[in-house]
Design an enzyme around this catalytic site. Structure first.
Site, PDB file in Angstrom:
ATOM      1  N   HIS A 163       0.840  -1.203   0.000  1.00  0.00           N
ATOM      2  CA  HIS A 163       0.000   0.000   0.000  1.00  0.00           C
ATOM      3  C   HIS A 163       0.874   1.251   0.000  1.00  0.00           C
ATOM      4  CE1 HIS A 163      -3.032  -2.991   1.366  1.00  0.00           C
ATOM      5  NE2 HIS A 163      -3.823  -2.254   0.620  1.00  0.00           N
ATOM      6  N   HIS A 202       1.327   1.490  -5.692  1.00  0.00           N
ATOM      7  CA  HIS A 202      -0.077   1.043  -5.708  1.00  0.00           C
ATOM      8  C   HIS A 202      -1.003   2.216  -6.024  1.00  0.00           C
ATOM      9  CE1 HIS A 202      -3.877  -0.731  -4.513  1.00  0.00           C
ATOM     10  NE2 HIS A 202      -4.016   0.163  -3.542  1.00  0.00           N
ATOM     11  N   HIS A 249      -5.992   7.611  -2.207  1.00  0.00           N
ATOM     12  CA  HIS A 249      -6.872   6.740  -1.427  1.00  0.00           C
ATOM     13  C   HIS A 249      -6.187   5.942  -0.328  1.00  0.00           C
ATOM     14  CE1 HIS A 249      -5.277   3.427  -3.827  1.00  0.00           C
ATOM     15  NE2 HIS A 249      -5.883   2.602  -3.012  1.00  0.00           N
ATOM     16  N   ASP A 250      -4.862   5.808  -0.359  1.00  0.00           N
ATOM     17  CA  ASP A 250      -4.159   5.067   0.694  1.00  0.00           C
ATOM     18  C   ASP A 250      -3.056   5.899   1.346  1.00  0.00           C
ATOM     19  OD1 ASP A 250      -5.439   2.626   1.038  1.00  0.00           O
ATOM     20  OD2 ASP A 250      -4.424   1.694  -0.662  1.00  0.00           O
ATOM     21  N   ASP A 295      -9.156  -0.154  -7.205  1.00  0.00           N
ATOM     22  CA  ASP A 295      -8.307  -0.494  -6.062  1.00  0.00           C
ATOM     23  C   ASP A 295      -7.803  -1.934  -6.164  1.00  0.00           C
ATOM     24  OD1 ASP A 295      -6.997  -0.123  -3.665  1.00  0.00           O
ATOM     25  OD2 ASP A 295      -8.767  -0.433  -2.418  1.00  0.00           O
TER      26      ASP A 295
END
Length: 531
Positions: free
Chosen positions: A277, A281, A315-316, A426
């Site tokens: 992550h 990614h 998003h991460d 994702d």
């Protein structure tokens, strides 16, 4: 006269015990709620009691703690076994009391039209008699206590009078507990802020200048295919590719190139060096969304597309390589702040923090209304990457698709398809060519195993997927993952957005390979056992 005085003295003694117990032990809102419910039961000789707090933002009543009525006593909602009980303020007896402030004493609940049977259905309990009364603080109703099933008959006027006095103490206790929770929450936020600040920094101006001076390709072959391998792009070139995709999707009339590059580089810096992550990614997920937006030919509005692409990139942010469940079980400061979708809320807040840095607000040329819409969308989309929410989103969207009731001009329907699209992007590693998929899965599991090792150190038995001692189960685990999550997601996407069918094909192809590996492994085990 003597009887009245004795009764009053007993009530005074009871209230003194309440005051000592509640105000000497205000450690959390949940603790105070449990004490209030216990004392309410004893005061009125009820079989059980429920305390519903008022959420004026949503005009709902909710309960985080309740007596399940099976002899286990008061139970705290943990988000897995029991769901939070929540319903509109205008529904049911508790809703009536919260809305009107009237005390309600009911002799037969099921004969009363106001009775809301949803709570009984959720808890498996049977309600007969009810005494429901409001709790005030500063003239405002903050909650409702509902006593259920008096053990020796029905609730009396005496019960009402006694509880009315008790409710004053309840209101004060809840008010102080709420203040304590706010203070504790602020302390945890400060801990998180200090932790993040000690780890992260903004990108340097030298990095910005260096990347801006890099030649941006006029065209990148194969970039708009789902099979494209983001892992083939050098790390130093990834920000340039992000800029290329951004310009290709949105042009640059309303966006400052220097701000875009500074934002992208700081986003990169705010991804930790964890096995999976990480920035690679994030780049991969953003690329998949870029491809999806390009291939669906303006299906989404420009602001929706902008929100989707930026949400994927962010998003991460600051992911620690640990699951939400681990963060909660380990009592981390983040879990104390965000009880649900712990990491996803943190990822969004990190996005906002970066946007607030000087020279980083890539939306500075949007109108205030557009800015509000984009930021709201980004939050929704980042939260949608929590797999715990995917199953509900998928079920609702599938029902609409199966009944052919999905319509693009309904905001709720658009939100669902975009939420599922976020999940699909994702999970994009599952649609890549087999060599990339295989290599990526081994990286993912290295992160899983690292968490499993920490859980073992804490005396927690990790699930098989996170236990490196059960690495032989990996192929079968991937079969279950693709069959149970990936393929249903991509098939649903392709049903509404046919242009995304290559995602179905990629996942199906990899599923076949994993099945072959699992079967081969199974055959080898059989041979070894026979030998």
């Amino acid at each position: 006269m003597y009887h009245t005085m004795t009764k009053q003295r007993k009530l005074n003694d009871f209230l003194l015990a309440v005051t000592r117990s509640v105000f000497q032990d205000i450690v959390s809102m949940d603790t105070v709620i449990m004490k209030i419910m216990n004392f309410a039961q004893r005061l009125t000789n009820a079989d059980r009691a429920s305390l519903f707090l008022v959420d004026y933002k949503t005009n709902e009543l909710y309960a985080r703690i309740f007596d399940v009525g099976d002899g286990q006593g008061l139970q705290k909602v943990d988000g897995t076994v029991h769901k939070e009980i929540r319903f509109p303020m205008d529904k049911g007896i508790a809703g009536h009391v919260a809305s009107t402030g009237e005390t309600t004493n009911i002799l037969d609940a099921y004969k009363d039209d106001r009775f809301n049977r949803d709570v009984d259905r959720q808890t498996g309990y049977t309600t007969k008699t009810i005494l429901c009364m409001p709790i005030y603080i500063r003239g405002c109703i903050i909650g409702v206590v509902q006593m259920v099933n008096k053990l020796n008959g029905v609730f009396t006027k005496s019960d009402e009078e006694a509880f009315e006095t008790f409710a004053v103490y309840c209101g004060l206790a809840l008010h102080h507990a709420k203040l304590y929770d706010k203070i504790r929450r602020s302390e945890q936020k400060n801990k998180v802020a200090l932790e993040v600040l000690s780890y992260h920094a903004r990108c340097s101006e030298e990095e910005v200048t260096e990347c801006i001076n890099m030649q941006t390709p006029e065209k990148i072959p194969g970039l708009t295919t789902f099979e494209f391998s983001p892992w083939s792009v050098e790390d130093t070139r990834k920000p340039v590719y992000v800029l290329y995709m951004f310009k290709d999707l949105f042009k640059t009339i309303r966006f400052d190139l220097e701000y875009l590059m500074r934002f992208t580089l700081t986003v990169r810096k705010n991804y930790r060096n964890v096995p999976y992550h990480n920035w690679i990614h994030a780049f991969s997920v953003a690329h998949s969304m870029y491809t999806l937006i390009k291939s669906t030919n303006n299906t989404f509005t420009p602001l929706e597309s902008l929100s989707l692409f930026v949400a994927c990139l962010c998003h991460d942010l600051d992911h620690r390589g640990k699951t939400n469940s681990f963060m909660v079980k380990s009592d981390t400061p983040l879990a104390a702040i965000y009880s649900t979708s712990t990491m996803e809320h943190h990822h969004f807040n990190q996005t906002v923090t970066i946007l607030q840095h000087e020279g980083h607000n890539i939306f500075n040329h949007l109108t205030s209304q557009e800015y509000k819409e984009v930021l709201g969308n980004i939050k929704k989309f980042i939260l949608a990457t929590d797999l715990a929410l995917f199953f509900g989103n998928k079920a609702r969207l599938k029902e609409l698709a199966d009944k052919k009731e999905f319509v693009w001009n309904k905001e709720e329907h658009r939100d669902l398809i975009m939420a599922v699209a976020m999940t699909g992007c994702d999970l994009c590693a599952s649609i890549k060519p087999w060599e990339i998929q295989l290599a990526t899965v081994h990286v993912i599991f290295e992160e899983f195993y690292a968490q499993g090792d920490e859980e073992k150190e804490q005396g927690i038995e990790p699930i098989a997927m996170m236990d490196r001692d059960k690495a032989d189960q990996l192929p079968q685990s991937q079969v279950g993952f693709i069959v149970g999550i990936c393929l249903p997601c991509y098939e649903l996407l392709a049903n509404i957005l046919p242009e995304t069918h290559p995602m179905v094909m990629g996942a199906s192809s990899n599923l076949k390979k994993w099945k072959e590996l699992a079967e081969k492994q199974g055959a080898e085990k059989e041979t070894q056992s026979e030998a």
